[in-house]
Scaffold this active site. Structure first.
Site, mmCIF file in Angstrom:
data_model
loop_
_atom_site.group_PDB
_atom_site.id
_atom_site.type_symbol
_atom_site.label_atom_id
_atom_site.label_comp_id
_atom_site.label_asym_id
_atom_site.label_seq_id
_atom_site.Cartn_x
_atom_site.Cartn_y
_atom_site.Cartn_z
ATOM 1 N N LYS A 130 0.836 -1.209 0.000
ATOM 2 C CA LYS A 130 0.000 0.000 0.000
ATOM 3 C C LYS A 130 0.871 1.259 0.000
ATOM 4 C CE LYS A 130 -2.095 -1.088 3.883
ATOM 5 N NZ LYS A 130 -1.337 -2.332 4.205
ATOM 6 N N ARG A 159 -9.862 1.461 9.078
ATOM 7 C CA ARG A 159 -9.239 0.192 9.433
ATOM 8 C C ARG A 159 -10.245 -0.802 9.980
ATOM 9 N NH1 ARG A 159 -3.682 0.719 8.529
ATOM 10 N NH2 ARG A 159 -2.581 -0.897 9.640
ATOM 11 N N ARG A 196 11.901 -5.718 4.743
ATOM 12 C CA ARG A 196 11.621 -4.309 4.411
ATOM 13 C C ARG A 196 12.631 -3.400 5.130
ATOM 14 N NH1 ARG A 196 5.792 -1.773 5.355
ATOM 15 N NH2 ARG A 196 6.030 -2.662 7.437
ATOM 16 N N ARG A 222 11.409 -1.118 10.662
ATOM 17 C CA ARG A 222 10.295 -0.625 11.476
ATOM 18 C C ARG A 222 10.150 -1.451 12.747
ATOM 19 N NH1 ARG A 222 5.028 0.576 7.817
ATOM 20 N NH2 ARG A 222 4.064 -0.652 9.472
ATOM 21 N N ARG A 236 -0.490 -8.311 13.673
ATOM 22 C CA ARG A 236 -1.042 -7.374 12.681
ATOM 23 C C ARG A 236 -1.915 -8.112 11.667
ATOM 24 N NH1 ARG A 236 4.323 -4.935 10.690
ATOM 25 N NH2 ARG A 236 3.066 -3.766 9.184
HETATM 26 P P1 AP5 Z 1 4.843 -1.656 1.787
HETATM 27 O O1 AP5 Z 1 4.521 -0.828 0.595
HETATM 28 O O2 AP5 Z 1 5.628 -1.031 2.862
HETATM 29 O O3 AP5 Z 1 3.524 -2.361 2.357
HETATM 30 P P2 AP5 Z 1 2.291 -1.760 3.157
HETATM 31 O O4 AP5 Z 1 1.071 -2.408 2.636
HETATM 32 O O5 AP5 Z 1 2.338 -0.263 3.155
HETATM 33 O O6 AP5 Z 1 2.629 -2.331 4.580
HETATM 34 P P3 AP5 Z 1 2.490 -1.694 6.026
HETATM 35 O O7 AP5 Z 1 3.248 -2.622 6.926
HETATM 36 O O8 AP5 Z 1 2.909 -0.250 6.059
HETATM 37 O O9 AP5 Z 1 0.971 -1.782 6.253
HETATM 38 P P4 AP5 Z 1 0.206 -1.762 7.581
HETATM 39 O O10 AP5 Z 1 -1.186 -1.571 7.114
HETATM 40 O O11 AP5 Z 1 0.458 -2.919 8.461
HETATM 41 O O12 AP5 Z 1 0.880 -0.555 8.361
HETATM 42 P P5 AP5 Z 1 0.494 0.974 8.620
HETATM 43 O O13 AP5 Z 1 1.729 1.750 8.472
HETATM 44 O O14 AP5 Z 1 -0.722 1.379 7.898
HETATM 45 O O15 AP5 Z 1 5.609 -2.977 1.227
HETATM 46 C C1 AP5 Z 1 6.098 -3.964 2.119
HETATM 47 C C2 AP5 Z 1 7.413 -4.553 1.578
HETATM 48 O O16 AP5 Z 1 7.130 -5.268 0.359
HETATM 49 C C3 AP5 Z 1 8.461 -3.494 1.202
HETATM 50 O O17 AP5 Z 1 9.727 -3.996 1.498
HETATM 51 C C4 AP5 Z 1 8.291 -3.307 -0.317
HETATM 52 O O18 AP5 Z 1 9.487 -2.907 -0.951
HETATM 53 C C5 AP5 Z 1 7.859 -4.707 -0.742
HETATM 54 N N1 AP5 Z 1 6.931 -4.722 -1.867
HETATM 55 C C6 AP5 Z 1 5.890 -3.868 -2.098
HETATM 56 N N2 AP5 Z 1 5.221 -4.226 -3.219
HETATM 57 C C7 AP5 Z 1 5.840 -5.350 -3.682
HETATM 58 C C8 AP5 Z 1 5.607 -6.206 -4.808
HETATM 59 N N3 AP5 Z 1 4.599 -5.989 -5.664
HETATM 60 N N4 AP5 Z 1 6.453 -7.269 -4.983
HETATM 61 C C9 AP5 Z 1 7.481 -7.510 -4.102
HETATM 62 N N5 AP5 Z 1 7.755 -6.728 -3.034
HETATM 63 C C10 AP5 Z 1 6.936 -5.663 -2.820
HETATM 64 O O19 AP5 Z 1 0.087 0.897 10.169
HETATM 65 C C11 AP5 Z 1 1.030 0.634 11.175
HETATM 66 C C12 AP5 Z 1 0.354 0.675 12.534
HETATM 67 O O20 AP5 Z 1 -0.194 1.987 12.762
HETATM 68 C C13 AP5 Z 1 -0.845 -0.270 12.707
HETATM 69 O O21 AP5 Z 1 -0.440 -1.576 13.080
HETATM 70 C C14 AP5 Z 1 -1.641 0.435 13.799
HETATM 71 O O22 AP5 Z 1 -1.067 0.232 15.059
HETATM 72 C C15 AP5 Z 1 -1.458 1.901 13.436
HETATM 73 N N6 AP5 Z 1 -2.502 2.405 12.530
HETATM 74 C C16 AP5 Z 1 -2.359 2.822 11.243
HETATM 75 N N7 AP5 Z 1 -3.543 3.222 10.747
HETATM 76 C C17 AP5 Z 1 -4.456 3.060 11.725
HETATM 77 C C18 AP5 Z 1 -5.852 3.288 11.813
HETATM 78 N N8 AP5 Z 1 -6.562 3.766 10.775
HETATM 79 N N9 AP5 Z 1 -6.473 3.002 12.995
HETATM 80 C C19 AP5 Z 1 -5.796 2.533 14.048
HETATM 81 N N10 AP5 Z 1 -4.466 2.279 14.032
HETATM 82 C C20 AP5 Z 1 -3.802 2.544 12.878
#
Ligand code: AP5
Length: 215
Positions: A16, A91, A130, A163, A174
């Protein structure tokens, strides 16, 4: 042309963040990434960051009232009459209801939800390898998208970091939270004909093309 509001949804590590940055920059969308906003607050040790950190470190959702206040102030900051791309919000169904109410005030609605579909079996490899630039937030992968110089951001030349929530036990939590709380939004948006599913296991360039053509 009418401005649009898009949600990117998918499991942790689906890509994402990788896609959101490119899609928003190339298509004139304001990107609202709740994960990045929360991590900024944690880094700056703001009151919100201090409250959020313990939930994030455990892989749990940060309490909804904190996240919703953050979204409201982002919408006010930019003015709601723009193209918005939400990454990581809503979420769960409660956040979705609150977003819908908030958008009524701004006379807007969600136009489309882009679901990046990746199987759980792929997620651990994605997240344990990552690396992230702490300065510009660019995301790398040691195997699939490595930096040109060992552990240094191609753009900022600063050392990449892991991270805090990319640990095996936190990734497991997660994924549980995603399947229990976030995945029901996929059914909801399918039911109202706003869901576009994309195969997130393709290479990043193909995923990008699929998202761009869905916009
Ligand atoms: P990446 O692009 O980083 O993946 P992502 O989907 O963004 O993963 P996240 O871990 O950031 O998602 P998340 O939803 O768990 O975390 P968030 O930050 O929102 O790609 C991942 C890896 O794969 C990278 O190394 C990349 O290079 C590789 N890659 C990408 N595409 C690829 C492909 N096609 N092929 C091969 N490799 C690929 O949330 C973190 C925390 O914040 C949550 O756990 C929660 O505690 C809090 N939080 C965030 N939003 C909320 C909310 N709305 N409400 C409550 N808590 C929240």
């Amino acid at each position: 042309m009418k401005n649009s509001m898009i949600i990117l949804i998918g499991p942790p590590g689906a890509g994402k963040g990788t896609q959101a940055k490119n899609v928003s920059a190339s298509n004139n969308y304001i990107l609202i990434s709740t994960g990045d906003l929360l991590r900024d607050n944690v880094g700056k040790r703001t009151e919100l960051g201090l409250k959020a950190k313990s939930f994030m470190d455990k892989g749990e959702l940060v309490p909804t009232d904190l996240v919703v206040d953050m979204i409201k102030s982002e919408l006010k900051k930019y003015g709601a009459d723009k193209n918005f791309l939400f990454d990581g919000f809503p979420r769960n169904l409660t956040q979705n209801e609150l977003l819908k109410k908030m958008l009524i005030d701004f006379k807007r609605d969600i136009d489309k939800v882009i679901y990046i579909d990746v199987d759980d079996s792929v997620i651990y490899d994605r997240l344990t390898n990552r690396r992230v630039c702490p300065k510009c937030k660019r995301v790398y992968h040691l195997k699939y998208n490595p930096p040109k110089k060992d552990n240094l951001c191609d753009d900022c030349n600063v050392s990449l970091i892991i991270r805090d929530d990319d640990k095996q036990d936190v990734i497991k939590k997660r994924l549980e939270v995603y399947h229990g709380q976030t995945a029901p939004l996929i059914e909801y948006y399918k039911g109202v004909n706003k869901l576009v599913a994309i195969n997130g296991e393709n290479n990043p360039q193909d995923v990008y093309k699929d998202i761009a053509s869905a916009l």
